[in-house]
Design a protein around this motif. Structure first.
Motif, short mmCIF file in Angstrom:
data_model
loop_
_atom_site.label_atom_id
_atom_site.label_comp_id
_atom_site.label_asym_id
_atom_site.label_seq_id
_atom_site.Cartn_x
_atom_site.Cartn_y
_atom_site.Cartn_z
N SER A 152 34.44 -17.61 -2.68
CA SER A 152 33.44 -18.68 -2.58
C SER A 152 33.65 -19.45 -1.28
N VAL A 153 32.71 -20.35 -0.99
CA VAL A 153 32.83 -21.17 0.23
C VAL A 153 33.91 -22.23 0.07
N ILE A 154 34.36 -22.46 -1.17
CA ILE A 154 35.41 -23.44 -1.43
C ILE A 154 36.76 -22.74 -1.30
N GLN A 155 37.57 -23.16 -0.34
CA GLN A 155 38.85 -22.51 -0.11
C GLN A 155 39.74 -22.59 -1.34
N GLY A 156 40.34 -21.47 -1.69
CA GLY A 156 41.26 -21.44 -2.83
C GLY A 156 40.58 -21.38 -4.18
N SER A 157 39.27 -21.09 -4.20
CA SER A 157 38.54 -21.09 -5.47
C SER A 157 37.80 -19.77 -5.65
N ARG A 158 37.82 -19.25 -6.87
CA ARG A 158 37.00 -18.09 -7.20
C ARG A 158 35.57 -18.54 -7.43
N LYS A 159 34.64 -17.58 -7.37
CA LYS A 159 33.26 -17.90 -7.68
C LYS A 159 33.10 -18.18 -9.16
N LEU A 160 32.17 -19.05 -9.50
CA LEU A 160 31.87 -19.37 -10.89
C LEU A 160 30.49 -18.84 -11.23
N GLY A 161 30.35 -18.29 -12.45
CA GLY A 161 29.07 -17.80 -12.90
C GLY A 161 28.16 -18.92 -13.37
N HIS A 162 26.87 -18.68 -13.32
CA HIS A 162 25.89 -19.69 -13.71
C HIS A 162 25.91 -19.94 -15.21
N THR A 163 25.75 -21.22 -15.60
CA THR A 163 25.59 -21.60 -17.01
C THR A 163 24.31 -22.40 -17.15
N ASP A 164 23.79 -22.50 -18.37
CA ASP A 164 22.44 -23.05 -18.57
C ASP A 164 22.38 -24.56 -18.73
N GLU A 165 23.53 -25.21 -18.97
CA GLU A 165 23.49 -26.66 -19.17
C GLU A 165 23.21 -27.39 -17.85
N PHE A 166 22.74 -28.65 -17.99
CA PHE A 166 22.54 -29.55 -16.84
C PHE A 166 21.69 -28.87 -15.76
N LYS A 167 20.52 -28.39 -16.17
CA LYS A 167 19.67 -27.60 -15.28
C LYS A 167 19.23 -28.39 -14.05
N PHE A 168 19.19 -29.70 -14.16
CA PHE A 168 18.78 -30.49 -13.00
C PHE A 168 19.69 -30.22 -11.81
N LEU A 169 20.98 -30.04 -12.07
CA LEU A 169 21.93 -29.80 -10.98
C LEU A 169 21.69 -28.46 -10.30
N ASP A 170 21.06 -27.50 -11.03
CA ASP A 170 20.75 -26.20 -10.43
C ASP A 170 19.80 -26.33 -9.25
#
Length: 580
Positions: free
Chosen positions: A278-296
């Motif tokens: 991911s673009v965040i150093q030291g972090s794996r990618k996270l899969g999409h979840t359906d909650e808080f859709k506004f943040l998507d």
């Protein structure tokens, strides 16, 4: 070197030189003895100073019961708020190793100053015939020392458990199983330190002197530093990922900018970098979840989003999910506050209650009330191996889950157990007050004819609750935190202890204010024989029951995080969490 090379860890950890960590030479259990020894010594120093602190406030600073209890809970609460600062520094800039090393120095300075306030003329409060009369300056120096210690512990508490867990690569199944056990033995090492502190050090403080009682923790803390540095060649390090606060702000700003847009039904259209990392150093990618859709909305790609991409206009799915993970943790976090309020009574109301009971073991030896916390520690030391070696295998056969219980189920069991600790304390207080009435000892300074060891059940029950709730919290917040925010989320779990102490202060203040109206003595007067401490314990029992009901509702709603490099089989937590 390829990313799939099994000689190296696959979670992005590096060795002390910044190179990819070699699996067979670093981390795993070979690195943990140094971390566990450091934690054992640090907790011995902390509890050696804090366990009896309410009596130090009363005896040396000449404070009343309510004021002394509130000062201790306020300071203890601060010790669990400062980890937010230390965790931010670790996750954003220094990494966990250097943060721990830096803050240990501040910690030792505070311990040395506290020792001087109890042993150096001029800093030590003058006492005549057992009554001490400290100056304002002398009292101020004590609090400066205490809050330096609170600052020092802020860089250690949130990082040590996470740093220990970093030594196990989640991509390796055998190491992943060992990591779950690590949290149990981490908490076990904490309580070995606490066991020595609440027995030996409290006895030294009461019978030898406060100078020695505070000086020994300072020496022990120095040993903790040496132990930590000895393990340096073996440690695995997670790279700091930059400011998590900035990343959170970017998601909020980007989603607000695109508030009028609709999130596409095909979530693969949301923005994510093509690279494996991911673009965040030291972090794996996270899969999409359906909650808080506004943040998507922050990850919606528009024609205006061109290279170079502005993170304040367009964020990756991983960055959005990082914020979602933290938001999902908050309700679970909130339910830990009342539990921590119950836990905090061991250092205040349990001690004040114990001060009135018969402390003698035989004709000459008496056990200080503060030392009764040793039975909480013994309870933890007994229950950790039982849980790890007996309960988990039995639960595993029943549930089919590798951990036995889900983390949420484990925490919920602890919340139920904690209710009974307040019931036990309340029953003992009812019995104590009946003995006061039967022997007309309302204004007597003598010990009541009831052994202090009748307090053991309430301490033992709190210890059992800790093994389920506090250790469950440690593992849950580390496991569910985004990779680049693990120190911060560990600190978040610790703030429940801080807020629990602050809530205790608020409850004592409110209860005292209400129950002392019209000239009444109230529930918690300086002379507890004329009070009603049992009512305070019943209040906490009721609050704990209400809190557990709220927890059940929140836990059913919770959804576990998922990473894109592993199969997501956790699903919704309709059974108090379905993580294996």
């Amino acid at each position: 070197m390829e990313a799939t090379d099994k000689r190296y860890t696959e979670d992005g950890t590096t060795d002390v030189h910044g190179r990819p960590a070699v699996r067979k030479n670093t981390g795993n259990w070979r690195a943990c003895p140094y971390i566990l020894a450091n934690e054992c010594c640090e907790r011995l120093a902390y509890y050696g100073m804090s366990t009896n602190l309410v009596n130090y406030m009363k005896d040396r600073l000449n404070q009343g019961n309510a004021k002394a209890a509130n000062n201790v809970t306020n300071w203890s609460g601060t010790c669990y708020i400062t980890p937010l600062l230390g965790a931010f520094i670790a996750d954003a800039y220094l990494g966990r190793y250097r943060t721990i090393a830096s803050f240990m120095i501040v910690y030792i300075i505070g311990l040395i100053l506290l020792t001087m306030t109890a042993s150096v003329e001029g800093l030590k409060a003058p006492c005549n015939h057992g009554v001490c009369d400290p100056t304002t300056a002398q009292t101020a120096v004590v609090f400066v020392a205490l809050y330096l210690i609170a600052l020092g512990t802020g860089g250690i508490k949130p990082c040590v458990s996470s740093f220990g867990a970093d030594q196990f690569d989640e991509s390796d199944e055998s190491e992943k199983k060992r990591k779950s056990s690590f949290f149990n033995w981490f908490y076990f090492s904490i309580n070995i330190g606490a066991l020595i502190a609440s027995s030996v050090l409290v006895w030294i403080q009461n019978n030898v002197g406060w100078g020695w009682g505070f000086g020994i923790p300072a020496v022990v803390m120095s040993i903790a530093v040496v132990s930590f540095f000895l393990g340096t060649p073996l440690y695995r390090h997670q790279k700091p990922g930059g400011s998590p606060i900035t990343r959170v702000a970017q998601v909020i700003v980007a989603s607000l900018r695109k508030s009028g847009m609709d999130v596409p039904d095909d979530k693969s259209l949301l923005y994510e970098v093509a690279d494996k990392e991911s673009v965040i150093q030291g972090s794996r990618k996270l899969g999409h979840t359906d909650e808080f859709k506004f943040l998507d909305k922050a990850a919606i790609v528009t024609q205006e989003d061109k290279n170079p991409v502005s993170p304040w206009k367009l964020c990756t799915v991983t960055q959005v999910e990082e914020l979602k993970s933290v938001v999902r943790l908050l309700p679970i976090w909130a339910t830990g506050i009342v539990f921590s309020t119950v836990y905090g009574q061991m250092g205040t109301m349990f001690v004040l209650q114990g001060n009135t009971l018969d402390p003698y073991m035989g004709p000459h030896f008496k056990i200080p009330a503060a030392s009764l916390s040793i039975f909480d520690t013994i309870s933890v030391i007994v229950w950790v191996p039982i849980y790890d070696r007996i309960i988990v295998p039995l639960a595993r056969r029943s549930t089919g889950r590798e951990r036995g219980f889900t983390q949420l189920t484990r925490m919920g069991i602890g919340l139920v157990i904690s209710i009974f600790s307040m019931v036990a304390a309340g029953i003992l207080e009812v019995v104590r007050l009946r003995i006061v009435a039967n022997h007309n000892m309302y204004d007597s300074q003598a010990y009541l004819p009831i052994s202090i060891f009748w307090q053991i059940p309430q301490y033992f029950i709190v210890g059992a609750a800790e093994v389920f709730t506090f250790i469950g919290q440690l593992e849950f917040f580390y496991d569910q935190a985004p990779d680049a925010m693990r120190s911060l989320c560990s600190a978040l779990s610790l703030t429940t202890v801080a807020l629990g102490n602050y809530l205790s202060t608020v409850l004592v203040t409110v209860v005292t204010g209400i129950t002392t109206r019209n000239g009444k003595l109230g529930w918690i007067p300086d002379n507890l024989n004329r009070g009603h401490l049992d009512y305070f314990f019943w209040l906490l029992a009721v609050l704990s029951l209400v809190n557990f009901v709220a927890y059940l509702l929140i836990a059913k709603w919770y959804t576990y995080k998922k990473t894109t490099d592993e199969e997501f089989d956790y699903g919704s937590s309709s059974e108090l969490g379905t993580q294996g």
